[in-house]
Write a protein that holds these residues in place. Structure first.
Motif, PDB file in Angstrom:
ATOM      1  N   VAL A 394       5.755 -11.330 -57.552  1.00 21.92           N
ATOM      2  CA  VAL A 394       6.069 -11.048 -56.150  1.00 21.92           C
ATOM      3  C   VAL A 394       5.910 -12.357 -55.386  1.00 21.92           C
ATOM      4  N   PHE A 395       6.818 -12.614 -54.470  1.00 27.51           N
ATOM      5  CA  PHE A 395       6.806 -13.859 -53.725  1.00 27.51           C
ATOM      6  C   PHE A 395       6.297 -13.621 -52.305  1.00 27.51           C
ATOM      7  N   ASN A 396       5.517 -14.564 -51.838  1.00 32.02           N
ATOM      8  CA  ASN A 396       5.038 -14.553 -50.449  1.00 32.02           C
ATOM      9  C   ASN A 396       5.420 -15.883 -49.821  1.00 32.02           C
ATOM     10  N   TYR A 397       6.087 -15.813 -48.688  1.00 34.08           N
ATOM     11  CA  TYR A 397       6.505 -17.046 -48.028  1.00 34.08           C
ATOM     12  C   TYR A 397       5.925 -17.069 -46.621  1.00 34.08           C
ATOM     13  N   VAL A 398       5.233 -18.160 -46.308  1.00 31.81           N
ATOM     14  CA  VAL A 398       4.630 -18.334 -44.991  1.00 31.81           C
ATOM     15  C   VAL A 398       5.249 -19.567 -44.348  1.00 31.81           C
ATOM     16  N   GLU A 399       5.913 -19.338 -43.244  1.00 38.81           N
ATOM     17  CA  GLU A 399       6.541 -20.453 -42.543  1.00 38.81           C
ATOM     18  C   GLU A 399       5.499 -21.217 -41.736  1.00 38.81           C
ATOM     19  N   GLU A 400       5.501 -22.515 -41.881  1.00 35.48           N
ATOM     20  CA  GLU A 400       4.506 -23.331 -41.186  1.00 35.48           C
ATOM     21  C   GLU A 400       4.776 -23.324 -39.686  1.00 35.48           C
ATOM     22  N   THR A 401       3.708 -23.089 -38.919  1.00 33.08           N
ATOM     23  CA  THR A 401       3.810 -23.064 -37.458  1.00 33.08           C
ATOM     24  C   THR A 401       2.972 -24.200 -36.879  1.00 33.08           C
ATOM     25  N   ALA A 402       3.290 -24.577 -35.649  1.00 38.55           N
ATOM     26  CA  ALA A 402       2.546 -25.649 -34.989  1.00 38.55           C
ATOM     27  C   ALA A 402       1.133 -25.180 -34.663  1.00 38.55           C
ATOM     28  N   VAL A 403       0.207 -26.121 -34.674  1.00 37.43           N
ATOM     29  CA  VAL A 403      -1.172 -25.816 -34.291  1.00 37.43           C
ATOM     30  C   VAL A 403      -1.212 -25.551 -32.788  1.00 37.43           C
ATOM     31  N   LEU A 404      -1.807 -24.434 -32.402  1.00 35.96           N
ATOM     32  CA  LEU A 404      -1.945 -24.117 -30.977  1.00 35.96           C
ATOM     33  C   LEU A 404      -3.088 -24.944 -30.393  1.00 35.96           C
ATOM     34  N   LEU A 405      -2.816 -25.608 -29.284  1.00 38.29           N
ATOM     35  CA  LEU A 405      -3.794 -26.520 -28.699  1.00 38.29           C
ATOM     36  C   LEU A 405      -4.632 -25.816 -27.640  1.00 38.29           C
ATOM     37  N   PRO A 406      -5.936 -26.102 -27.634  1.00 34.91           N
ATOM     38  CA  PRO A 406      -6.773 -25.576 -26.555  1.00 34.91           C
ATOM     39  C   PRO A 406      -6.548 -26.385 -25.272  1.00 34.91           C
ATOM     40  N   GLN A 407      -7.123 -25.899 -24.178  1.00 36.33           N
ATOM     41  CA  GLN A 407      -7.048 -26.605 -22.899  1.00 36.33           C
ATOM     42  C   GLN A 407      -8.451 -26.717 -22.313  1.00 36.33           C
ATOM     43  N   PHE A 487     -14.870 -34.976 -21.683  1.00 37.69           N
ATOM     44  CA  PHE A 487     -15.212 -33.665 -22.222  1.00 37.69           C
ATOM     45  C   PHE A 487     -14.114 -33.237 -23.200  1.00 37.69           C
ATOM     46  N   GLU A 488     -14.527 -32.852 -24.389  1.00 34.89           N
ATOM     47  CA  GLU A 488     -13.550 -32.492 -25.426  1.00 34.89           C
ATOM     48  C   GLU A 488     -13.860 -31.096 -25.945  1.00 34.89           C
ATOM     49  N   ILE A 489     -12.810 -30.252 -25.999  1.00 28.41           N
ATOM     50  CA  ILE A 489     -12.919 -28.963 -26.680  1.00 28.41           C
ATOM     51  C   ILE A 489     -12.301 -29.115 -28.065  1.00 28.41           C
ATOM     52  N   ARG A 490     -13.005 -28.640 -29.079  1.00 25.80           N
ATOM     53  CA  ARG A 490     -12.574 -28.753 -30.473  1.00 25.80           C
ATOM     54  C   ARG A 490     -12.479 -27.337 -31.033  1.00 25.80           C
ATOM     55  N   THR A 491     -11.318 -26.992 -31.610  1.00 21.51           N
ATOM     56  CA  THR A 491     -11.115 -25.647 -32.147  1.00 21.51           C
ATOM     57  C   THR A 491     -10.703 -25.710 -33.614  1.00 21.51           C
ATOM     58  N   VAL A 492     -11.006 -24.656 -34.318  1.00 17.07           N
ATOM     59  CA  VAL A 492     -10.551 -24.462 -35.696  1.00 17.07           C
ATOM     60  C   VAL A 492      -9.873 -23.101 -35.744  1.00 17.07           C
ATOM     61  N   ASP A 493      -8.580 -23.071 -36.193  1.00 20.47           N
ATOM     62  CA  ASP A 493      -7.870 -21.794 -36.182  1.00 20.47           C
ATOM     63  C   ASP A 493      -8.089 -21.045 -37.492  1.00 20.47           C
ATOM     64  N   ILE A 494      -7.439 -19.913 -37.574  1.00 17.46           N
ATOM     65  CA  ILE A 494      -7.664 -19.007 -38.700  1.00 17.46           C
ATOM     66  C   ILE A 494      -7.246 -19.625 -40.033  1.00 17.46           C
ATOM     67  N   ARG A 495      -6.398 -20.664 -39.992  1.00 22.04           N
ATOM     68  CA  ARG A 495      -5.963 -21.351 -41.200  1.00 22.04           C
ATOM     69  C   ARG A 495      -6.771 -22.606 -41.487  1.00 22.04           C
ATOM     70  N   GLY A 496      -7.846 -22.819 -40.685  1.00 26.92           N
ATOM     71  CA  GLY A 496      -8.700 -23.975 -40.908  1.00 26.92           C
ATOM     72  C   GLY A 496      -8.171 -25.262 -40.317  1.00 26.92           C
ATOM     73  N   ARG A 497      -7.198 -25.181 -39.435  1.00 26.36           N
ATOM     74  CA  ARG A 497      -6.625 -26.390 -38.834  1.00 26.36           C
ATOM     75  C   ARG A 497      -7.368 -26.745 -37.559  1.00 26.36           C
TER      76      ARG A 497
END
Length: 604
Positions: A394-407, A487-497
């Motif tokens: 079975v094949f699974n394909y995940v299209e790469e999306t841009a990292v969402l930036l915090p503000q 001042f810097e906000i640093r985030t990690v998304d669900i994919r570890g990015r």
């Protein structure tokens, strides 16, 4: 003596020019005599016939465009094994050319006529009897009700026709003829039971004709075997018994035994996913992140005997979670499932199925999810395991999306030292963790800012939230007159990015001098705090004077930070504890071009 031979001579010119004065001569063969008026020619004239046949053909056209045919007959005048004949062709342009026997691979060889063999049914495959058993009740033994189809094949391998050919076959013991089951490709069925009799008639020679007779019997007892043999007779040959072609023995009876193929396990599988996509002309199963799909295994016994103690093992993809196993498995662990099937009858099948769930997060691109199933039976032939394994992907394909930036926002954009900075953040969807860092002008980093808020606040994604902790710089850290605080906000998304955003505030400072009190009681109060603010880091000096301008004491002389600085004075004027008397005094501050003073009273 008395046999006749007809000769046909064909002449053609394969060159590219005409051949002239072409003559064919052929001596009448030994042991034969020319038959008067039997010669013919398609071209030319017959000069003589016996003892030498001579035909003046004349000119023969080129490029094989013309074929000259000459025929004649002779009578055999002696009992001989063979007659040998060869003619000769001559022309004005070519060497002499002997005739050639076209039925042999040798060039320019004479034509040899041999005595013809009589009819014959004694060849290896001339009279055969085959059997085809059906285990009607599937009891895996030869028993009442089973059926046997017999096929008799008859051919004449001699060189002469066989005449008055007849086949007789006694219906085997412990069987009964099945009505209307007999067929024959030639001849007449005279009787069927207790003896099958077929009058075939004439059978052509050289194996050019095959007569096929079939009929069916039903087994009438539980037995080990059925023995059958027929007999072929003709006026020209000895009686010939039928032969079992599946044995090396000549003219042996056909013995029918129930020899069943051992069990043969075949495994196949099907994945039921949300969609099927066609890529490069091939259709494949695709499943999405977090999808649960079903895998169905089909275990078949395509052999002729019951399969025993079947073990089925399925190794599913490492990244998925298996559930809803049906029927319940003997073993189910983190990557495989094992079932036991006690037995599986011939041509029977059993289905096993389970669900697998894909993780919420898969790597970008095409991911392969192979599932491998394997099954074997205890009594299966170990040399027939080529169909016991099934692999389906079975094949699974995940299209790469841009990292969402915090503000992030820091307010106000410019402050004086000791003023408060308000920080606001906006965290994007799919954020797993986030943190706040503060980069200061002296290259130090404050990583703990806002930690209490981060650990307790339940902020909504894509919504501005204000950090309840205020940042308040008390001094400048360099010699510059203004400094950035980032001042810097640093985030990690669900994919570890990782992602980050910054906001900068400019910190400034003025020059200022202040005392924490106007009246100072050194003997009963804590030291007096002299607080002063500098617009940049630089040398500064604190002094105490009385009201008439006399210098009483140098309190401090040093390089001080920009922003607020504090000097505590205990009211003493010497290190040995000498006290200053009651009265009015002045504290002065000198830092570069900046000068300031403050008046205070000492009370003792």
């Amino acid at each position: 003596i008395g046999d006749r031979i007809g000769y046909t001579i064909r002449v053609k010119n394969s060159g590219e020019e005409p051949a002239t004065n072409v003559v064919l001569t052929d001596s009448i063969p030994e042991f034969t005599s020319y038959i008067a008026n039997s010669v013919t020619t398609s071209k030319g004239s017959i000069v003589s016939t016996s003892p030498v046949l001579r035909v003046d053909i004349g000119t023969v056209a080129p490029n094989s465009s013309e074929i000259v045919t000459i025929t004649y007959e002779v009578d055999v005048i002696a009992d001989v094994d063979s007659v040998v004949n060869q003619g000769l062709l001559t022309s004005a342009e070519t060497p002499d050319e002997p005739t050639d026997d076209p039925d042999t691979p040798v060039d320019d060889d004479p034509t040899v006529t041999v005595d013809m063999a009589p009819p014959n049914f004694n060849g290896t495959a001339d009279v055969t009897l085959r059997d085809d058993l059906t285990d009607t009740n599937k009891d895996e033994k030869l028993s009442t009700g089973d059926r046997i189809v017999y096929t008799l094949s008859i051919r004449n391998s001699g060189e002469e026709p066989a005449t008055s050919v007849s086949l007789s076959n006694v219906i085997p013991v412990n069987t009964g003829y099945v009505n209307n089951s007999v067929t024959t490709s030639k001849g007449t069925v005279v009787s069927t039971s207790p003896v099958l009799q077929v009058d075939i008639g004439t059978v052509s020679p050289r194996g050019n004709e095959i007569v096929v007779i079939t009929y069916e019997v039903e087994v009438t007892a539980d037995i080990d075997s059925v023995i059958n043999q027929g007999v072929l007779v003709s006026t020209d040959t000895p009686d010939e018994p039928t032969d079992d072609p599946d044995t090396p023995i000549d003219n042996d009876p056909t013995v029918t035994r129930l020899i069943l193929e051992p069990p043969d396990i075949r495994v196949s599988q099907q994945a039921i996913t949300s969609r099927i996509d066609t890529v490069n002309g091939r259709s494949d199963d695709f499943a999405d992140e977090a999808e649960t799909y079903t895998i169905i295994l089909t275990i078949e016994n395509i052999g002729e005997t019951t399969a025993l103690d079947i073990v089925v093992r399925d190794v599913y993809p490492d990244s998925v979670i298996a559930s809803n196993i049906n029927p319940g498995a003997v073993i189910a662990d983190s990557d495989s499932i094992v079932w036991n099937i006690d037995s599986l009858a011939p041509l029977a099948s059993e289905q096993l199925q389970f669900d697998v769930t894909i993780p919420d997060i898969m790597p970008f691109g095409l991911n392969l999810l192979p599932n491998q199933a394997y099954a074997t039976a205890e009594n299966e032939d170990p040399d027939k395991l080529d169909n016991n394994t099934s692999i389906d992907t079975v094949f699974n394909y995940v299209e790469e999306t841009a990292v969402l930036l915090p503000q992030i926002e820091a307010i106000p954009a410019t402050i004086d030292v000791a003023d408060s900075i308000v920080v606001r953040v906006n965290v994007p969807q799919n954020t797993v963790t986030w943190d706040l860092w503060v980069y200061r002008a002296d290259n130090t980093i404050l990583e703990g800012f806002g930690d209490d808020y981060i650990s307790t606040a339940q902020i909504q994604p894509d919504t501005w939230s204000e950090v309840d902790e205020r940042y308040r710089p008390l001094r400048l850290l360099t010699e510059a007159e203004e400094e950035p605080v980032v001042f810097e906000i640093r985030t990690v998304d669900i994919r570890g990015r990782d992602a980050s955003a910054q906001a900068t505030v400019t910190v400034t400072s003025s020059d200022y001098l202040v005392l924490d009190r106007n009246a100072f009681r050194p003997d009963i109060e804590d030291p007096m705090e002299i607080r002063f603010k500098l617009s940049s880091r630089r040398p500064a000096q604190l002094d105490v004077y009385d009201v008439v301008g006399r210098h009483i004491l140098k309190l401090a002389e040093d390089v001080f930070d920009g922003g607020w600085n504090t000097y505590s004075w205990d009211g003493l004027i010497t290190g040995r504890g000498q006290k200053i008397g009651s009265g009015v005094y002045i504290v002065t501050l000198r830092a570069g071009s900046f000068k300031a003073w403050k008046k205070f009273i000492i009370i003792r």
